[in-house]
Design an enzyme around this catalytic site. Structure first.
Site, PDB file in Angstrom:
ATOM      1  N   ARG A   1      -8.872  10.939   9.067  1.00  0.00           N
ATOM      2  CA  ARG A   1      -8.476   9.654   9.648  1.00  0.00           C
ATOM      3  C   ARG A   1      -7.390   9.800  10.720  1.00  0.00           C
ATOM      4  O   ARG A   1      -6.288   9.319  10.570  1.00  0.00           O
ATOM      5  CB  ARG A   1      -8.004   8.673   8.572  1.00  0.00           C
ATOM      6  CG  ARG A   1      -9.065   8.302   7.568  1.00  0.00           C
ATOM      7  CD  ARG A   1      -8.610   7.176   6.653  1.00  0.00           C
ATOM      8  NE  ARG A   1      -9.636   6.803   5.709  1.00  0.00           N
ATOM      9  CZ  ARG A   1      -9.525   5.810   4.823  1.00  0.00           C
ATOM     10  NH1 ARG A   1      -8.391   5.110   4.774  1.00  0.00           N
ATOM     11  NH2 ARG A   1     -10.506   5.529   3.994  1.00  0.00           N
TER      12      ARG A   1
ATOM     13  N   ASP B   1       0.810  -1.218   0.000  1.00  0.00           N
ATOM     14  CA  ASP B   1       0.000   0.000   0.000  1.00  0.00           C
ATOM     15  C   ASP B   1       0.843   1.268   0.000  1.00  0.00           C
ATOM     16  O   ASP B   1       0.378   2.319  -0.439  1.00  0.00           O
ATOM     17  CB  ASP B   1      -0.916   0.027   1.231  1.00  0.00           C
ATOM     18  CG  ASP B   1      -2.120  -0.906   1.075  1.00  0.00           C
ATOM     19  OD1 ASP B   1      -2.333  -1.398  -0.039  1.00  0.00           O
ATOM     20  OD2 ASP B   1      -2.833  -1.129   2.064  1.00  0.00           O
TER      21      ASP B   1
ATOM     22  N   ASP C   1      -1.123   2.265   9.725  1.00  0.00           N
ATOM     23  CA  ASP C   1      -2.346   1.493   9.522  1.00  0.00           C
ATOM     24  C   ASP C   1      -2.235   0.172  10.259  1.00  0.00           C
ATOM     25  O   ASP C   1      -1.168  -0.459  10.264  1.00  0.00           O
ATOM     26  CB  ASP C   1      -2.582   1.208   8.036  1.00  0.00           C
ATOM     27  CG  ASP C   1      -3.134   2.416   7.282  1.00  0.00           C
ATOM     28  OD1 ASP C   1      -3.226   3.506   7.881  1.00  0.00           O
ATOM     29  OD2 ASP C   1      -3.449   2.270   6.079  1.00  0.00           O
TER      30      ASP C   1
ATOM     31  N   ASP D   1      -0.100   5.821   1.217  1.00  0.00           N
ATOM     32  CA  ASP D   1      -1.420   5.434   1.731  1.00  0.00           C
ATOM     33  C   ASP D   1      -1.599   5.971   3.144  1.00  0.00           C
ATOM     34  O   ASP D   1      -1.922   7.132   3.316  1.00  0.00           O
ATOM     35  CB  ASP D   1      -1.573   3.915   1.668  1.00  0.00           C
ATOM     36  CG  ASP D   1      -2.996   3.476   1.980  1.00  0.00           C
ATOM     37  OD1 ASP D   1      -3.938   4.177   1.592  1.00  0.00           O
ATOM     38  OD2 ASP D   1      -3.166   2.424   2.631  1.00  0.00           O
TER      39      ASP D   1
END
Length: 409
Positions: A287, A207, A235, A231
């Protein structure tokens, strides 16, 4: 995130049967509220010591006050492993192993890494505490696939992992990443990469995350500066849990932090993450984090910039926001801290999202829901977060630090 081939997964499963990581529990904490209370106790104790003058260098940040006041930190590096708080507090990294000194910034062969390189260090089977001989910019050819029980400790040097694929924590446990500048991370993949002395496997396209946690547990990311990756900056997906993300400085990025693979991936119900003392700074869009399914404690962070929203989620996550400072952008349509995603209000109104002691600046507002929206919750919470007015002091040192040997960091 690069998905491993079925053969790689099978070989990993066989090897994991003999791995020390199988002895480490990655099951969720039965009562996450107790972990939240532990975090508050540690913060309260640090602030009380600071106010009484016990620590002349004390900041009220319990992680930093655990080690930064020691002028001999460089001789006691592995003590850092005992300083974490929250759901990732049991991540010991390479505490019980040898010191490995990275002397070569190159990444010449991803299947047969050269001794002295970072890639050679992180794939070893034994616990290692990895440090750097000097300032380095490390441009990786492919994802840096870590093995269990490793610490990457950038203190005492200016270490940048940048310009190529970055760090992957996949199906491993007990990882500490501290004091690294991680930025301009790119995608990699469609090649073979070694992940242990005895195994290498085919990697699909990754990613391009700064730190990608995939089925990982007991992971602590602390005092890193992260920006501008393809990305996410950090994460965590596919059943990852027992994670603390603390004291980081994040800037210039769109989708900052994804916690939870998809609305249908219910294994992420076991995900438990502490997000503490971070500075979410200029150039961020959304986010911070975006959550699914699990339990997320967001405590004493400083949100000075966002364009769309700060904290979002879907699939019924529990979000416990305490003692943060939220400074809304000037755009009157982006004042809301929260974003309940992918569900009608009739559904998300039951999700447990709560705000306690948060400071709302420039018109910011938090839309609570579920149990968090009831007045009875506030009365039942016996141990409040430290005042958000202290966030500036607690997060002052967020990001990678300039530590000099022989003096307090």
């Amino acid at each position: 995130m690069a998905f491993p081939s079925s053969l790689s997964l099978f070989l990993f499963f066989l090897s994991s049967l003999l791995s020390p990581s199988t002895l480490i529990s990655s099951s969720p904490v039965p009562d996450p509220e107790r972990v939240v209370e532990e975090v508050h106790r540690s913060i309260n104790a640090s602030i009380a010591r600071r106010e009484l003058g016990y620590l002349s260098c004390g900041s009220g940040n319990p992680i930093d006050d655990c080690w930064r006041c020691d002028p001999n930190w460089d001789k006691n590096r592995q003590r850092l492993a005992d300083c974490a708080i929250g759901f990732g507090k049991n991540a010991i990294g390479g505490r019980d192993g040898k010191i490995y000194v990275v002397t070569d910034s190159g990444d010449y062969d991803v299947v047969n890494p050269k001794p002295g390189t970072l890639r050679h260090a992180v794939i070893q089977d034994e616990p290692l505490w990895i440090i750097f001989a000097r300032d380095m910019v490390i441009k990786l050819k492919e994802e840096l696939i870590m093995n269990s029980f490793k610490t990457i400790d950038g203190r005492g040097a200016s270490v940048h992992i940048a310009g190529g694929p970055c760090i992957t924590v996949q199906f491993v446990t007990n990882i500490i990443i501290h004091g690294i500048n991680i930025h301009d991370c790119k995608q990699g993949g469609n090649t073979y990469v070694r992940d242990s002395p005895g195994h290498y496997g085919w990697r699909t396209i990754s990613d391009g995350d700064g730190v990608s946690i995939f089925g990982g547990s007991h992971v602590w990311v602390d005092h890193c500066s992260l920006s501008n990756c393809h990305d996410g900056l950090v994460d965590a997906i596919h059943g990852s849990t027992a994670i603390t993300i603390s004291n980081n400085y994040m800037t210039h990025h769109d989708k900052v932090m994804l916690l939870g693979h998809s609305d249908t991936y219910t294994q992420d119900k076991n995900m438990q993450v502490t997000i503490a003392f971070n500075h979410f700074g200029e150039g961020l869009v959304q986010r911070m984090p975006r959550c699914r399914h699990g339990y997320f404690h967001v405590v004493n962070n400083d949100y000075t910039h966002w364009e769309m929203y700060a904290i979002g989620g879907s699939a019924d996550p529990t979000i416990n926001s305490q003692g943060n400072r939220f400074a809304a952008p000037n755009d009157r349509f982006s004042k809301e801290v929260t974003k309940h995603e992918d569900a009608p209000e009739s559904e998300w109104k039951n999700w447990n999202w709560r705000s306690e002691g948060d400071l709302m600046v420039n018109g910011a507002f938090f839309t609570a829901s579920g149990a968090g929206a009831s007045s009875s919750y506030a009365k039942a919470s016996s141990l409040g977060a430290r005042p958000s007015s202290l966030v500036g002091t607690i997060t002052m040192g967020a990001g990678s630090l300039s530590c000099r040997k022989g003096s307090r960091c």
